[in-house]
Design an enzyme around this catalytic site. Structure first.
Site, mmCIF file in Angstrom:
data_model
loop_
_atom_site.group_PDB
_atom_site.id
_atom_site.type_symbol
_atom_site.label_atom_id
_atom_site.label_comp_id
_atom_site.label_asym_id
_atom_site.label_seq_id
_atom_site.Cartn_x
_atom_site.Cartn_y
_atom_site.Cartn_z
ATOM 1 N N HIS A 72 0.827 -1.221 0.000
ATOM 2 C CA HIS A 72 0.000 0.000 0.000
ATOM 3 C C HIS A 72 0.851 1.256 0.000
ATOM 4 C CE1 HIS A 72 -3.936 1.922 0.556
ATOM 5 N NE2 HIS A 72 -3.266 2.846 1.219
ATOM 6 N N ASP A 74 0.202 5.634 -1.126
ATOM 7 C CA ASP A 74 -0.750 6.649 -1.576
ATOM 8 C C ASP A 74 -0.092 7.785 -2.346
ATOM 9 O OD1 ASP A 74 -3.616 6.217 -0.668
ATOM 10 O OD2 ASP A 74 -2.544 5.763 1.182
ATOM 11 N N GLU A 174 -8.967 2.005 -3.165
ATOM 12 C CA GLU A 174 -9.072 2.034 -1.706
ATOM 13 C C GLU A 174 -10.445 2.570 -1.298
ATOM 14 O OE1 GLU A 174 -6.475 3.249 2.233
ATOM 15 O OE2 GLU A 174 -6.155 4.353 0.375
ATOM 16 N N HIS A 201 -13.534 2.361 2.929
ATOM 17 C CA HIS A 201 -12.485 3.189 3.528
ATOM 18 C C HIS A 201 -13.025 3.649 4.877
ATOM 19 C CE1 HIS A 201 -9.600 6.575 4.076
ATOM 20 N NE2 HIS A 201 -8.783 5.621 3.689
ATOM 21 N N HIS A 247 -9.495 -1.396 6.558
ATOM 22 C CA HIS A 247 -10.512 -0.355 6.731
ATOM 23 C C HIS A 247 -11.915 -0.909 6.966
ATOM 24 C CE1 HIS A 247 -8.247 3.342 6.163
ATOM 25 N NE2 HIS A 247 -7.616 2.788 5.145
ATOM 26 N N HIS A 268 -2.860 -3.102 4.508
ATOM 27 C CA HIS A 268 -2.074 -2.218 5.391
ATOM 28 C C HIS A 268 -2.755 -2.137 6.752
ATOM 29 C CE1 HIS A 268 -5.012 0.285 3.358
ATOM 30 N NE2 HIS A 268 -4.735 1.348 4.068
ATOM 31 N N ASP A 337 1.943 2.046 3.856
ATOM 32 C CA ASP A 337 0.994 3.163 3.984
ATOM 33 C C ASP A 337 1.690 4.509 3.879
ATOM 34 O OD1 ASP A 337 -1.494 4.299 4.130
ATOM 35 O OD2 ASP A 337 -1.747 4.040 6.282
#
Length: 456
Positions: A72, A74, A174, A201, A247, A268, A337
């Site tokens: 993961h 972002d 995600e 999420h 999540h 993650h 993450d």
């Protein structure tokens, strides 16, 4: 090396002189020899230090042979926030104010990166699909316009990219709100290269429940994965898309684990027993994950590692140790993450620092075989098993399950009707559907009156 040879030769010469000059009994000679052997062992360790082969070299050799697949990252979100997705404004080899770029990925021995496609939960029931398409676009662009990257969509392509010394890019959505409760939208995302999706999420969807209580939307009782939610999991199995449970609420995760035909992942998440944060995974759920041959990829965010704003590498390693004790090293991966969280442990501040974590685990007597699994083999196994389930379902038709308007409760959804000629006794095309807002009705009436006045 000259210094090393000199030290060794001096030691051997003195040992030989010592043995020749002593005229004592055999037992005494044996004692001297054993003492000399002990010194030689100590010297051997010293030689390793002098020659430069250290624990860092051991980590380098291990990660060169088994480079990391990170579950993961972002970076795409940061490209939107900081540059509005204008790739022409940045050089991905060296990006300031972030923790990820090509140079640091290479330094951290990251061979494959799951890039998250994330849009805020506030976009649910609005323009989430459009925003998701834009994020897919920026990931596809960065992974095709830079030669160091390579977009991959299968386990075999992932393996091939390692042989070509490329950084493989996998696309992961995600948050299930990105598909707007539409299986056709899910299928189109797959066609664009998406190979994983988190069911939620930080907000509930009409069909799955989040671990977060930040948004008070789609509240349900005793229905954490609805009939449509199960259809989403089934369609992901049929497509060969990895089901990601990070999540989700524990109840949703448990229901998805039970319903999925293929292994699932937490891309993650960390251990709830070490840090009691709702985003982490309790032991009872880890045991179900192991039964499903799934994977938990440990998150490095401070709040999930130490339940505070500060953490260190040792605390991260505690999560690895505990999860290994509960379900074994064969069920563990790494999902850093980076770019999605704001604070990371001291010594693990960016993607170049992954070797420091592997060194800590080696010092805790993790074997190289176990670490090879954690670094990449476990993820490859899961990905290949997901594809095997897909291949077994090739005769299954695309699902046509639709969610009801009552479940979606989305005023922006257009209720399609065939228009009737003016003056016909049937229902007007502007008549309000049960869940359309009054504002739209008034707007439609104004349009109708305007057109009548124009005719007159």
């Amino acid at each position: 090396m000259q210094l090393l040879n000199k030290v060794v030769n001096t030691f051997l010469l003195r040992t030989q002189q010592n043995m020749l000059t002593r005229k004592s009994a055999f037992s005494a000679s044996s004692a001297i020899w054993m003492k000399s052997l002990g010194h030689l062992v100590v010297l051997s360790s010293l030689c390793c230090l002098i020659s430069g082969y250290s624990e860092r070299d051991r980590v380098h050799d291990l990660m060169s042979k088994y480079p990391l697949i990170d579950g993961h990252n972002d970076l795409a979100l940061q490209l939107r926030i900081r540059h509005n997705n204008r790739l022409s404004q940045v050089d991905l080899h060296n990006i300031s104010k972030v923790a990820t770029d090509i140079t640091r990925l290479q330094a951290g021995h990251v061979q494959a990166q799951m890039f998250a496609v994330y849009v805020l939960c506030g976009a649910q029931d609005k323009d989430a699909v459009r925003l998701t398409l834009e994020q897919i676009d920026v990931v596809r662009r960065m992974c095709t316009e830079y030669q160091d990257f390579e977009l991959v969509t299968s386990a075999q392509e992932l393996r091939n990219s390692e042989m070509r010394h490329k950084i493989a890019c996998l696309i992961s959505i995600e948050g299930g709100h990105s598909i707007d409760s539409s299986l056709p939208a899910l299928r189109m995302f797959y066609q664009l290269g998406v190979r994983s999706m988190a069911l939620t999420h930080s907000c509930n969807t009409p069909w799955a429940e989040s671990s977060s209580k930040l948004y008070n939307v789609y509240q349900r009782q005793n229905n954490s994965l609805t009939h449509f939610g199960k259809a989403v999991v089934e369609e992901m199995n049929r497509l060969g898309m990895i089901v990601d449970l990070s999540h989700t609420s524990w109840d949703t995760a448990w229901a998805a684990l039970k319903h999925s035909k293929a292994p699932v992942i937490f891309s993650h998440s960390s251990s709830f027993s070490i840090c009691s944060h709702g985003r982490n995974v309790p032991d009872w759920l880890l045991l179900d994950l192991k039964k499903k041959h799934g994977l938990i990829m440990v998150n490095l965010h401070n709040n999930f590692i130490s339940c505070s704003d500060e953490a260190n590498i040792s605390r991260v390693a505690d999560h690895f140790d505990h999860i290994k004790k509960v379900i074994g090293a064969e069920s563990i991966g790494i999902g850093g993450d980076f770019e999605g969280a704001v604070s990371f442990p001291q010594g693990l501040e960016d993607v170049s620092k992954y070797p420091a974590l592997i060194q800590e685990l080696l010092q805790r007597n993790w074997t190289e075989i176990e670490l090879a699994d954690v670094l990449r083999k476990n993820f490859l196994r899961v990905f290949e098993e997901v594809e095997r389930v897909r291949d077994q379902m090739t005769l299954s038709q695309p699902s046509e399950v639709q969610i009801s308007l009552e479940e979606v409760q989305n005023p922006c959804r257009l209720v399609l009707r065939r228009p009737f000629p003016r003056g016909h006794s049937h229902q007007s095309p502007f008549s309000r559907a049960p869940h359309e807002p009054k504002g739209l009705l008034i707007h439609a009436i104004v349009l109708l009156l305007s057109s009548l006045l124009m005719i007159e």
